[in-house]
Every structure is written in C-alpha cells, then in structure tokens.
Write an enzyme that holds these catalytic residues in place. Structure first.
Site, PDB file in Angstrom:
ATOM      1  N   ASP A 143      76.278  57.992 210.099  1.00 27.07           N
ATOM      2  CA  ASP A 143      76.505  56.800 210.901  1.00 27.07           C
ATOM      3  C   ASP A 143      75.615  56.842 212.146  1.00 27.07           C
ATOM      4  OD1 ASP A 143      78.218  54.435 211.641  1.00 27.07           O
ATOM      5  OD2 ASP A 143      78.722  55.760 213.315  1.00 27.07           O
TER       6      ASP A 143
ATOM      7  N   GLU B 158      71.799  55.958 208.469  1.00 28.54           N
ATOM      8  CA  GLU B 158      71.895  54.584 208.953  1.00 28.54           C
ATOM      9  C   GLU B 158      70.915  54.531 210.126  1.00 28.54           C
ATOM     10  OE1 GLU B 158      75.269  51.359 210.286  1.00 28.54           O
ATOM     11  OE2 GLU B 158      75.393  53.372 211.134  1.00 28.54           O
TER      12      GLU B 158
END
Length: 729
Positions: free
Chosen positions: A371, A407
């Site tokens: 993330d 990401e």
C-alpha cells in the site's frame, strides 16, 4: 512541556491477587536474555523478550492473566544491548499474555512521547488477542485539555488494550510447496477474508468470515471454477477500528489501519489460533493457489499528534515516525492518515524486512502488494529509485524470490510513480484503469493510449528494463466502484459512510448507461451486462498481469458506494444469492480466463516489437475497420472509438521452460466503444478462415461460427470480439 514520565508509574500488583504459576516464576527469576531475535521467542524452556527503544530510560514487561484483564507481574528489563532491552523468563510458555510500559521524557516538542501509564503492544508480537475498547485513557495527553497534546495523562490504559501473546511457531506443513506460478501465467483475485465468506451458503456457518472459511471446499471450488491463480487478501495484519468509526457503529472494514506487522488479525479466526492462517495457506497451495498479502507499512493506526498511544509512539516516537513540519511535535504525512513510518531509519527498515521474511518463511505466503509503496521509498523527502527500502527488497535472498507489487503512489509531492519502480517489482497500473474506463465509457481521443495498455504499457515500463508483467492491470479494485457499479452509476453514493457523501473519488470515469442505479429497463440492463463483459474481457486479454476485484465476476454491487472502507456489512459482503445473469457472468469470466490460458499470445514475457515476423505479417498490427494498418492520421482522430489488433502466432520470439520455441494461432481482437455497429474487415487472404472465439454481444458465444478472411464482421455497438485464424493443412 517537559516531564519525566518515570515519576508517574507505581506498583500495580494487587497483594491480594492470585498470581498464576508462570507469572510467579517470572517475578522471582529474571535471566539476562539476548537482544535478538526481537519480540517474544519461546525456546521450549522459557521465553526471551526483546524490545528496541533508543530513547527510553526504563522498560517494564507486564504479564497478564489468561483473559488479559489483570496485570500479574511488572518486570523491569535492566539489560540493554545496542538499544535493545531484553530479558529471559524461564518457565513462561506459549499462551502467556504480555505488553510493555516504557519510561522516558514526555517532550512532544522534541519528538518524545513516553508515558508508562499506557500499555504498549510489542511491534514484533506474533499474536495479539482481544479488542481495543476505546476510552480517553488510550491517549498520552489529557483529551479536551487546552494544551492539547502538550498535556500529560496519568490514567492507565491496560484494561482497554488488546494484549500480545507468546506463541509456539511449530506447525506441520507436510509437503507444502509454493505454487510459484510464473508472472505471465498469473491471474490475481483481490478479495476480503470476511467479505468473500460471510454470506456463502456452502461454507459452514461457524467458519464464515474466517481464514478457515476462505480455505473451505466451497470457496476453493469457486476459485477453481474461475481459473484464477492467486488470491490477494486485503490487510490481515492486526489492525484497529478508528474511534470515530466505532462511535458511529461503523468499522475499518478494509483494514488499512495496521498496528501489528507480525500478527494475523484474530477477527478473521474461527479458532483464535494463528495456525488457522497457516492451514488456510497450506490448503490454498494444495489447490494450486498462491496467497498474496496487501500490506501497510507506510503508516500505523496511531495517527497524528492527537492520536492514541498504543505501540510505536510510546516505545520510541522519534525513531519510528517521520517528524517535522512545525517541529518535532508534528508528523510528516505522505499517507493521508496522520503519520508516516520513518523508513530512512535502519531500525524501521529492519522491522519491515523482518516482518516480510516472517510471513514468507513462517506463514508461507507467496507475495505482497505494498500500500502506498512510494512512501516506503522516500529518502529525505522525494521518492528515490535507490532508497534503502528498495535496496533491501532487491538483495534479500528470501524477499527477492516472491511476488512484489507496488501501489506506486502516495499523496506527497512526486508520489505518483507508475513505471518508476526498479526491476523485480510489478506495479498497479493506474493508467490502465483510467484509459480503459475512459475508452469503454465512449470518450474519444484515447485510441493511442488504449493501444499501449492492451499491449503491456511499453511506454511506461521499457525504460526500467522490465516487460509486460511489470504491469498489474485492473479496471476496478477495492477502492472505488465495483464493475457492476461502474456501469450503473455516474456519481458516488457514499451516504452510509456518515461523511455527507464528501469522501471517495468524484471523477470515476463511470457511465450509468442511461439510468442512475437499478432499473427495470431491459435495454439499459442489457447494455450494462455487455459493458461489464467488455471490460472483463479487455482486462483478461491484455498483456500484463490481470487483477479481478472479488465479486466482479458475479456483478456484485455496493449500491454506488465507491469508498466502502467502513462498511463491514452487506454493502461490502459478497451476495451469493445468484440469479441467471450473475451465473452467466461467472461462466463468461471463466471462459475468458480459459482463452487466456490457451493462448500464449496473451501471456508474453516481452514486449511486441512491431516488426515483420512471418509471411509479411508483423508480430502485432493495429487495424482500422477497413482491415488495413492504421495510419498516423487515424491514430490522431479524436472521434475514433473502434480498433482492431492482429497478433501473429509466429511472432512471439519467446521460448518455453525447456528452450522450445513458443508458437500460437494468429488472432485478431476487435473493440468497438462506439454506440453504433461497425463492419470490420477481417485480415488475411487466399481462402483463410476465421473462427469466432468470443463476442461480448452475448453472455455465451455460440460455437462453430466461421468467417472468410476479407469478409466483414459485424461488430455490435459497444462490444468486443476475438477470432482465431484456422490453421490451413
């Protein structure tokens, strides 16, 4: 404010309390222990405890009874080696609950927030049991004070805190082996442990919402029916529900609020035992499925300077967090959550690397999706291709052998790094999502971008020496509309989040096909079904690694909510009460995955070269509807919404595992995002025949349809077709 926090603690042992056998032994016999490994390590005779804190003045280990309600012993850890506080307690066994109290200066303006009144979780805890029961005692300052976080709170937080638990790492893995599916053969299924299983009628009720449920025969049957190769789980590291959400009867459903990077969250456990997670992995591996974890190392659940003191903040705030802005009292925030972990600090890098290795070696997971990965690779401030974090990941002999997915963005300046990660990394390709949404919505002027996305995004990944598998393609993900809602809503409908519909993305590139939300209009519903098939087929037939959002294969809806992070409810859970339309979409998805697997042309490891490879054909040729190669003028037409691509099966220039040349059929993929049908001239000469493999005008493409080369194929408005040239004898 400056306060010596060591003056605020006192003995808490109740002289009338009944001390259990192990706590009594520990209180009487404390050995020196060792500084490594960090955390609580049972060796069969006792437990070694080790905690890093560079700026602490004193550290106390607190032992609790079996239910965590009573503190039985408080043991000062007098040994310190290289800023690691440690001790060994003989006789302590797995199952023992514990936490820490850390003493030192309370000087927020200097970055220090020690408060021994607050029980703290071990960053290396392998298991965390119990729920956080929110109260003002969890905050290191007096909530409501005019001096805000410069004030000091003396209330004890232990009664409302979860507790760390000593574990026995032994587990019978048997002949478990990682599937090690090659990147080019990988199809990822992003899912949520609870969301997938909670309403599944084929999963025993007591296993719904759990790791065991995700490994049940019913769940695996669905995965195998689809043909996916990897399940990517939304965060399962121990996380907490934000205080605001709890007060509003909501939950942090997605789990991007981590507090324990080694501990699987027990809210998803039917047994309360970490071995349930291991059993899930072993069972999924036996079915040929990889397990990828979505991990959140960029921030923690402690928030900004007004957040609670639960672990890192109270252990060594100045070590674990990036501080700055208005002085060391405040936090640098690249994540939008209030804080950012200080990955320039070797101790924090060690924590992350140790955690990742633990999940690979002890839990047998097959990869990670990071993330806001740009945050992890920031050095002074900017993203750095040669950052310590990226260096560690590349050279580590354990971590460089598993799947690594970034990401590639955060909210800080220069944080958008699609294409900016080094070899060894794949990335969520946000441009793929945006360009394909715009195309199927009917926007003009995007044909050139679509061609790049279909062929693996060479414009993004070539310069770093990577191939098509660096691109993890997706059209939908947990954050945003589901596929069904993407074709059913023009606007977000997030009222259930209690934020007046202000949260969530407002520019979704969605199109409701003529009505907002559910409708009885058969034409609109037919168009929506076709648009869903168009996007699913495009995703699975593009070069790169496709990622399907759980439930898209059955037209799951969230009622237009595009930010369901707090909806642990039927808004987010997968509804398994499937009608004919939903079953057709499952079958359609499975069929396209089967086609992808059957044709190596869709699973290239290298980019197309655009050169002649066989009998005048290039390895890839972009076609206009008249069947000719597109001209420069046609590429620049803003109204162009139809495109074809001829793929030569002789032009792979790739070899199999044993060195054999890989060949395939010649294929042609036709896409029409225009609202009117288009007659597309099929390429080829001299009696060649084309067999229809797929047409999204129907949920199921009838078999046996053939067309002559040079004939015109009727491509329905807003549809996609795939044809194969029949081999001539």
């Amino acid at each position: 404010m400056k306060m010596d926090a060591t003056t605020t603690s006192g003995a808490v042992n109740d002289p009338h309390a009944v001390i259990d056998k192990h706590a009594s032994i520990a209180a009487q016999s404390v050995w020196r222990g060792t500084p490594y490994p960090l955390g609580a390590t049972w060796d069969g005779m006792g437990v070694n405890f080790a905690l890093f804190s560079q700026h602490a003045q004193k550290v106390e280990l607190c032992l609790f009874n079996h239910d965590g309600r009573r503190e039985l012993s408080r043991i000062e850890m007098i040994e310190r080696t290289n800023f690691v506080w440690h001790c060994y307690l003989p006789g302590i066994r797995p199952g023992q609950l514990y936490g820490y109290r850390v003493h030192g200066p309370y000087e927020p303006e200097n970055g220090h927030r020690f408060n021994p009144n607050k029980l703290l979780l071990d960053p290396y805890a392998r298991a965390i049991v119990g729920r956080l029961r929110w109260s003002d005692a969890h905050f290191g300052y007096r909530v409501g004070s005019k001096r805000e976080d410069l004030s000091f709170d003396q209330r004890d937080s232990a009664s409302g805190m979860p507790k760390c638990q000593v574990v026995d790492s032994a587990f019978s893995w048997g002949d478990d082996r990682p599937p090690r599916t090659p990147w080019q053969d990988t199809v990822i299924y992003e899912t949520h442990v609870k969301g997938f299983t909670q309403l599944h009628p084929g999963i025993p009720e007591h296993l719904r919402g759990t790791y065991a449920g995700l490994a049940s025969p019913a769940a695996i049957a669905h995965f195998k029916r689809l043909g996916i190769t990897a399940v990517e789980l939304l965060p399962v590291h121990h996380f907490i529900d934000d205080k605001r959400l709890v007060q509003e009867n909501l939950r942090n459903y997605w789990g991007y609020n981590s507090l324990g990077f080694f501990a699987p969250d027990m809210r998803y456990s039917a047994t309360g035992d970490i071995n349930e997670f291991k059993s899930m992995v072993r069972t999924l591996h036996a079915a040929g499925l990889e397990v990828i974890l979505d991990v959140v190392y960029n921030h923690t659940a402690e928030g900004n300077q007004m957040g609670p003191t639960l672990s890192f903040r109270g252990i060594d705030n100045a070590t674990y967090y990036r501080l700055g802005g208005e002085g060391k009292r405040h936090y640098i925030d690249y994540t939008g959550t209030g804080n950012t972990l200080h990955t320039r600090n070797p101790v924090v890098l060690q924590l992350i690397a140790d955690s990742l290795r633990y999940w690979v070696t002890e839990m047998h997971v097959d990869g990670f999706r990071f993330d806001l990965a740009s945050t992890l690779a920031r050095e002074e401030a900017a993203y750095d291709f040669y950052s310590g974090f990226l260096d560690i990941m590349r050279q580590d002999p354990v971590l460089n052998c598993v799947k690594l997915i970034a990401e590639p963005w955060d909210i800080g300046e220069g944080g958008y790094q699609v294409g900016g990660f080094p070899p060894g990394w794949s990335e969520w390709n946000g441009k793929y999502r945006d360009d394909l949404r715009s195309y199927w919505k009917g926007d003009g002027g995007v044909i050139g971008e679509v061609a790049y996305r279909l062929s693996g995004s060479s414009d993004i990944y070539t310069y770093s020496g990577r191939g098509p598998t660096a691109s993890v393609n997706f059209i939908t993900a947990h954050d945003g509309f589901t596929l069904n809602d993407l074709v059913s809503y023009n606007d977000k409908h997030n009222e259930a989040n209690h934020e007046d519909n202000r949260d969530g993305e407002s520019h979704n590139r969605s199109w409701n096909c003529g009505a907002e939300g559910p409708t009885d209009d058969p034409q609109i519903n037919a168009l929506r079904a076709r648009q869903a098939r168009n996007m699913m087929a495009t995703l699975l037939l593009s070069q790169g690694v496709p990622m399907i959002l759980s439930g898209d294969e059955m037209r799951r809806t969230q009622g237009g909510n595009n930010n369901a992070y707090c909806q642990d409810s039927e808004i987010s859970w997968q509804d398994w009460n499937l009608g004919e339309e939903q079953q057709q979409m499952i079958d359609f998805t499975a069929e396209v995955i089967r086609l992808r697997n059957a044709h190596p042309l869709f699973r290239r490891r290298t980019f197309f070269r655009g050169i002649e490879v066989h009998e005048g054909n290039k390895d890839i040729t972009w076609l206009s509807p008249d069947g000719h190669e597109m001209t420069d003028a046609e590429w620049s037409q803003t109204f162009a919404r139809c495109i074809g691509v001829f793929l030569s099966g002789k032009g792979l220039a790739e070899h199999g595992e044993w060195g054999q040349p890989i060949e395939d059929d010649d294929l042609v993929l036709l896409l029409n995002a225009h609202h009117e049908e288009i007659l597309f001239t099929l390429p080829g000469n001299g009696g060649a025949k084309w067999d229809l493999l797929l047409d999204t005008r129907d949920a199921l493409t009838p078999a046996g349809q053939e067309f002559d080369a040079g004939s015109r194929y009727t491509l329905l408005g807003r549809s996609l077709a795939l044809l194969r040239m029949r081999r001539q004898e």
